[in-house]
Design a protein around this motif. Structure first.
Motif, PDB file in Angstrom:
ATOM      1  N   ALA A 416       0.838  -1.202   0.000  1.00  0.00           N
ATOM      2  CA  ALA A 416       0.000   0.000   0.000  1.00  0.00           C
ATOM      3  C   ALA A 416       0.873   1.252   0.000  1.00  0.00           C
ATOM      4  O   ALA A 416       0.577   2.237  -0.691  1.00  0.00           O
ATOM      5  N   GLY A 417       1.964   1.233   0.764  1.00  0.00           N
ATOM      6  CA  GLY A 417       2.892   2.352   0.767  1.00  0.00           C
ATOM      7  C   GLY A 417       3.504   2.566  -0.604  1.00  0.00           C
ATOM      8  O   GLY A 417       3.620   3.700  -1.091  1.00  0.00           O
ATOM      9  N   THR A 418       3.885   1.466  -1.252  1.00  0.00           N
ATOM     10  CA  THR A 418       4.462   1.549  -2.598  1.00  0.00           C
ATOM     11  C   THR A 418       3.463   2.135  -3.583  1.00  0.00           C
ATOM     12  O   THR A 418       3.804   2.995  -4.407  1.00  0.00           O
ATOM     13  N   TYR A 419       2.216   1.678  -3.507  1.00  0.00           N
ATOM     14  CA  TYR A 419       1.181   2.177  -4.426  1.00  0.00           C
ATOM     15  C   TYR A 419       0.923   3.669  -4.217  1.00  0.00           C
ATOM     16  O   TYR A 419       0.752   4.427  -5.176  1.00  0.00           O
ATOM     17  N   LYS A 420       0.894   4.114  -2.954  1.00  0.00           N
ATOM     18  CA  LYS A 420       0.643   5.531  -2.670  1.00  0.00           C
ATOM     19  C   LYS A 420       1.743   6.416  -3.238  1.00  0.00           C
ATOM     20  O   LYS A 420       1.474   7.459  -3.854  1.00  0.00           O
ATOM     21  N   VAL A 421       2.977   5.997  -3.034  1.00  0.00           N
ATOM     22  CA  VAL A 421       4.096   6.798  -3.525  1.00  0.00           C
ATOM     23  C   VAL A 421       4.124   6.803  -5.048  1.00  0.00           C
ATOM     24  O   VAL A 421       4.400   7.826  -5.687  1.00  0.00           O
ATOM     25  N   ASN A 422       3.835   5.656  -5.633  1.00  0.00           N
ATOM     26  CA  ASN A 422       3.809   5.578  -7.095  1.00  0.00           C
ATOM     27  C   ASN A 422       2.750   6.525  -7.667  1.00  0.00           C
ATOM     28  O   ASN A 422       2.967   7.202  -8.679  1.00  0.00           O
ATOM     29  N   ASN A 423       1.614   6.595  -7.000  1.00  0.00           N
ATOM     30  CA  ASN A 423       0.551   7.506  -7.425  1.00  0.00           C
ATOM     31  C   ASN A 423       0.979   8.962  -7.235  1.00  0.00           C
ATOM     32  O   ASN A 423       0.690   9.823  -8.075  1.00  0.00           O
ATOM     33  N   LEU A 424       1.687   9.234  -6.135  1.00  0.00           N
ATOM     34  CA  LEU A 424       2.179  10.587  -5.866  1.00  0.00           C
ATOM     35  C   LEU A 424       3.112  11.054  -6.980  1.00  0.00           C
ATOM     36  O   LEU A 424       3.058  12.211  -7.419  1.00  0.00           O
ATOM     37  N   LYS A 425       3.960  10.155  -7.461  1.00  0.00           N
ATOM     38  CA  LYS A 425       4.947  10.513  -8.486  1.00  0.00           C
ATOM     39  C   LYS A 425       4.299  10.825  -9.834  1.00  0.00           C
ATOM     40  O   LYS A 425       4.950  11.411 -10.707  1.00  0.00           O
ATOM     41  N   TYR A 450      -4.280  -2.966  -3.013  1.00  0.00           N
ATOM     42  CA  TYR A 450      -4.859  -2.043  -3.990  1.00  0.00           C
ATOM     43  C   TYR A 450      -6.192  -1.494  -3.468  1.00  0.00           C
ATOM     44  O   TYR A 450      -6.463  -0.292  -3.572  1.00  0.00           O
ATOM     45  N   GLY A 451      -6.999  -2.364  -2.893  1.00  0.00           N
ATOM     46  CA  GLY A 451      -8.272  -1.928  -2.326  1.00  0.00           C
ATOM     47  C   GLY A 451      -8.076  -0.951  -1.185  1.00  0.00           C
ATOM     48  O   GLY A 451      -8.809   0.040  -1.056  1.00  0.00           O
ATOM     49  N   LEU A 452      -7.055  -1.203  -0.355  1.00  0.00           N
ATOM     50  CA  LEU A 452      -6.752  -0.301   0.760  1.00  0.00           C
ATOM     51  C   LEU A 452      -6.310   1.068   0.253  1.00  0.00           C
ATOM     52  O   LEU A 452      -6.679   2.105   0.818  1.00  0.00           O
ATOM     53  N   THR A 457     -11.121   0.856   1.148  1.00  0.00           N
ATOM     54  CA  THR A 457     -11.214  -0.233   2.114  1.00  0.00           C
ATOM     55  C   THR A 457     -10.517   0.218   3.388  1.00  0.00           C
ATOM     56  O   THR A 457      -9.431   0.790   3.326  1.00  0.00           O
ATOM     57  N   SER A 458     -11.127  -0.008   4.544  1.00  0.00           N
ATOM     58  CA  SER A 458     -10.484   0.404   5.792  1.00  0.00           C
ATOM     59  C   SER A 458      -9.296  -0.501   6.084  1.00  0.00           C
ATOM     60  O   SER A 458      -9.233  -1.652   5.632  1.00  0.00           O
ATOM     61  N   LYS A 465      -9.166  -9.411   6.082  1.00  0.00           N
ATOM     62  CA  LYS A 465      -9.136 -10.265   4.877  1.00  0.00           C
ATOM     63  C   LYS A 465      -7.801 -11.000   4.772  1.00  0.00           C
ATOM     64  O   LYS A 465      -7.751 -12.178   4.413  1.00  0.00           O
ATOM     65  N   LEU A 466      -6.741 -10.293   5.070  1.00  0.00           N
ATOM     66  CA  LEU A 466      -5.407 -10.889   4.977  1.00  0.00           C
ATOM     67  C   LEU A 466      -5.251 -12.017   6.001  1.00  0.00           C
ATOM     68  O   LEU A 466      -4.713 -13.090   5.679  1.00  0.00           O
ATOM     69  N   TYR A 467      -5.745 -11.782   7.221  1.00  0.00           N
ATOM     70  CA  TYR A 467      -5.651 -12.813   8.265  1.00  0.00           C
ATOM     71  C   TYR A 467      -6.444 -14.053   7.865  1.00  0.00           C
ATOM     72  O   TYR A 467      -5.971 -15.187   8.033  1.00  0.00           O
ATOM     73  N   THR A 468      -7.625 -13.851   7.329  1.00  0.00           N
ATOM     74  CA  THR A 468      -8.453 -14.982   6.891  1.00  0.00           C
ATOM     75  C   THR A 468      -7.740 -15.789   5.808  1.00  0.00           C
ATOM     76  O   THR A 468      -7.736 -17.027   5.832  1.00  0.00           O
ATOM     77  N   TYR A 469      -7.123 -15.096   4.887  1.00  0.00           N
ATOM     78  CA  TYR A 469      -6.392 -15.770   3.798  1.00  0.00           C
ATOM     79  C   TYR A 469      -5.241 -16.610   4.351  1.00  0.00           C
ATOM     80  O   TYR A 469      -5.083 -17.784   3.987  1.00  0.00           O
ATOM     81  N   TYR A 470      -4.439 -16.025   5.243  1.00  0.00           N
ATOM     82  CA  TYR A 470      -3.304 -16.763   5.805  1.00  0.00           C
ATOM     83  C   TYR A 470      -3.771 -17.931   6.679  1.00  0.00           C
ATOM     84  O   TYR A 470      -3.181 -19.016   6.633  1.00  0.00           O
TER      85      TYR A 470
END
Length: 634
Positions: A416-425, A450-452, A457-458, A465-470
């Motif tokens: 999510a951090g990577t996506y935010k910065v990529n969008n910022l650029k 991506y949803g976050l 998505t909160s 969702k991630l915990y359920t998947y793991y």
């Protein structure tokens, strides 16, 4: 507009007031809100309370949650001192500067801080009330602080609200223009180095930081102030001021030829042209930057560092603090005995290629990546140790290497951090100087991230969702990481500690199981948690630590089994261990301890002492027989 309000979850706790920032914004539609980190109204005697003040880097952009440096610090302190409570309350905000740091400090001193941590300076020109910001209300720090005091009055607040409504009725506000917050906050995109406006920003920073540290010195509150880091090597200046055609005749020609030769890879020729241009006019940020690039390519890293620092200071769009701010921080930390410098700049230099900070640690212009935030936390941690705010004695210190390995940052948080910065650029002003890289969204983690980032998505729903998947895929280590992340976000919620403890037990990580069971027990004691704790402590051969939980379990026994015989055995083991400490080779004593553990069905404890006997007497029949029984039961 008070700094803290009662928590809606528990009236015994306080939390940052979401309206606290409105005093600092003329356009309250774009006022920012911070973390919701609870702390007790009445501080416990065993609690170390630390407040964190600053701006977007300090709050942990773009990770915000457990990527922020104070959460790295919280995790390390919790696992180094499991018997202590640490309240680290981050009241930083995005898009603010030293005015907010000063204003918050004036209030936070009344909430029993044991220390205050500060990282601020990059937003000084364009943050709320900055001299180059759209949110400025004056250029003199004393005048601005007077107006801020007036904003405490309800009449002034009423007038502000009426003005806001009229503005909204007349036309759309800046907040609805669709521009990024960075662009909305910038009024003066060109502030020349050492110009009048530049110097006003320097004086604003000096004045507010001086008043902040003076206040904390008066109250005798330790304060740890970090100097500032930014991307020097891998970020071109945003704005360069053109040379005068007549005053600096020949600059543009040499500079243009330098660019042409640099693009062709003719480094020596480019260097000659750039140096000639720089001799004619030393105020061009990009020229200094290219000279730094060339010096770096040629291996002259000392000269490269000098040029990169000049390029940053000459950059007319002041999103990076000038070096003079670090000089001010150094001077003020020497001026006040309670103020301690955290030399983050030196730490980042040491951990950067050739000691020049670039993309290895900084995501874009000023915000660290995850390793950078870890290093920032380490700087504060070591400074706190040095000043003996924390003292490492018998506790097992979590090393920095262990912190990097164990820190519960999920893949979703990282992505999510990577996506935010990529969008910022992709937006102003970065699209002119930095390229955004395409990213794929295929895996479950990528889709959740991506949803976050883009679909509102909160964070809690994303981690659920991630915990359920793991969990579904029995990836217990990753599932525990998710729960540990929730522990850091919700440190007053016993259920997350208990879940982390249970998962640690399944992973056979008894030490972490103890830490989390004890935290959960302290919040909501129960027979089951006490039983888990005394069983784990006995398994690890720590009967003295087991005893308080065994006593609680006896007094609150909800099972059908009597625990009195267990207590008798434990008391006997404690007594025998004291005798054993005087004579560690006494086989009869070792045999009695092994027998007591065996009768409690503590095979691990029994085996430990049987092995001690067999090291002394390899043919000891009784030890061999009992060891054989244990192996058969397993």
């Amino acid at each position: 507009m008070s700094l803290f309000i009662d928590s809606s979850e528990n009236k015994n706790f306080l939390v940052l007031n979401p309206n606290a920032s409105k005093k600092y914004f003329t356009n309250q539609k774009i006022a920012t809100t911070g973390n919701s980190e609870l702390f007790k109204k009445k501080k416990d005697s065993n609690t170390l309370r630390i407040f964190v003040l600053g701006e977007s880097t300090t709050i942990g952009y773009p990770y915000f949650h457990n990527g922020s440096f104070h959460r790295w610090l919280q995790y390390r302190l919790t696992h180094t001192f499991p018997g202590r409570n640490f309240e680290i309350i981050n009241i930083s905000l995005t898009a603010v500067n030293s005015y907010t740091v000063l204003g918050f400090a004036k209030e936070v001193v009344d909430y029993e801080p044991d220390a205050i941590l500060i990282y601020t300076g990059h937003n000084e020109y364009y943050g709320a009330l900055g001299v180059g910001s759209t949110e400025k209300i004056g250029g003199n720090p004393q005048l601005v602080n007077l107006i801020l005091n007036l904003r405490k009055l309800r009449l002034v607040q009423l007038m502000t609200n009426v003005y806001e409504k009229i503005q909204h009725t007349v036309g759309s506000t800046k907040a609805s223009s669709g521009a990024t917050r960075m662009k909305l906050m910038v009024a003066d995109q060109q502030i020349p180095y050492q110009s009048e406006l530049y110097e006003r920003g320097v004086e604003q920073f000096r004045s507010n930081m001086d008043e902040t540290l003076s206040l904390l010195a008066t109250r005798n509150i330790p304060v740890f102030v970090s100097n500032l880091v930014s991307n020097e090597k891998d970020l071109k200046p945003f704005v360069s001021f053109a040379a005068g055609r007549t005053r600096h005749l020949g600059f543009q020609k040499n500079y243009t030829l330098g660019i042409e030769q640099f693009k062709k890879g003719n480094i020596a020729a480019a260097n000659g042209y750039f140096k000639a241009a720089n001799q004619l006019y030393k105020g061009h940020a990009l020229c200094a930057y290219y000279l730094g690039k060339i010096a770096y390519i040629q291996g002259d890293f000392i000269q490269a560092k000098t040029y990169f620092a000049q390029a940053k200071d000459l950059d007319g769009l002041r999103f990076r603090a000038p070096e003079s701010f670090n000089d001010i921080i150094n001077q003020l930390c020497r001026k006040y005995k309670n103020a301690h410098l955290v030399d983050t700049k030196a730490i980042f230099d040491t951990n950067s290629a050739n000691k020049i900070i670039g993309d290895e640690l900084i995501l874009e212009h000023v915000h660290p990546n995850l390793r950078g935030y870890a290093l920032l936390s380490d700087g504060f941690y070591e400074a706190m140790k040095k000043e003996k705010l924390i003292t490492i004695s018998n506790e097992q210190e979590m090393s920095f290497k262990q912190l990097l390995q164990d820190m519960p940052i999920t893949k979703v948080d990282s992505l999510a951090g990577t996506y935010k910065v990529n969008n910022l650029k992709r937006n102003w002003p970065f699209r002119e100087v930095m390229s955004a890289h395409p990213f794929v969204v295929n895996s479950v983690e990528e889709k959740i991230a991506y949803g976050l980032t883009f679909q509102q998505t909160s964070w809690l729903d994303a981690l659920s969702k991630l915990y359920t998947y793991y969990s579904t895929n029995r990836e217990l280590g990753k599932a525990r990481t998710v729960v540990e992340a929730l522990v850091l976000e919700y440190p007053t919620d016993a259920q997350y500690y208990e879940k982390a403890a249970m998962l640690s037990g399944e992973l056979n990580d008894q030490e972490k199981a103890i830490v989390y069971f004890e935290k959960s027990f302290a919040l909501v004691p129960s027979f089951d948690k006490a039983r888990y704790l005394f069983v784990i402590y006995l398994t690890l051969d720590r009967p003295i630590q087991a005893m308080p939980y065994l006593n609680y379990a006896i007094q609150n026994n909800t099972s059908q089994f009597s625990l009195s015989p267990v207590k008798a055995y434990v008391e006997k083991v404690v007594e025998l261990q004291q005798a054993c400490s005087r004579d560690s080779t006494n086989i009869p004593i070792l045999s009695q301890i092994a027998g007591a553990y065996y009768k409690m069905d503590n095979k691990q404890g029994a085996s430990k002492y049987l092995q001690k006997i067999l090291k002394i007497d390899a043919d000891n029949r009784d030890a061999l027989a009992l060891m054989s029984h244990i192996k058969l039961k397993n």
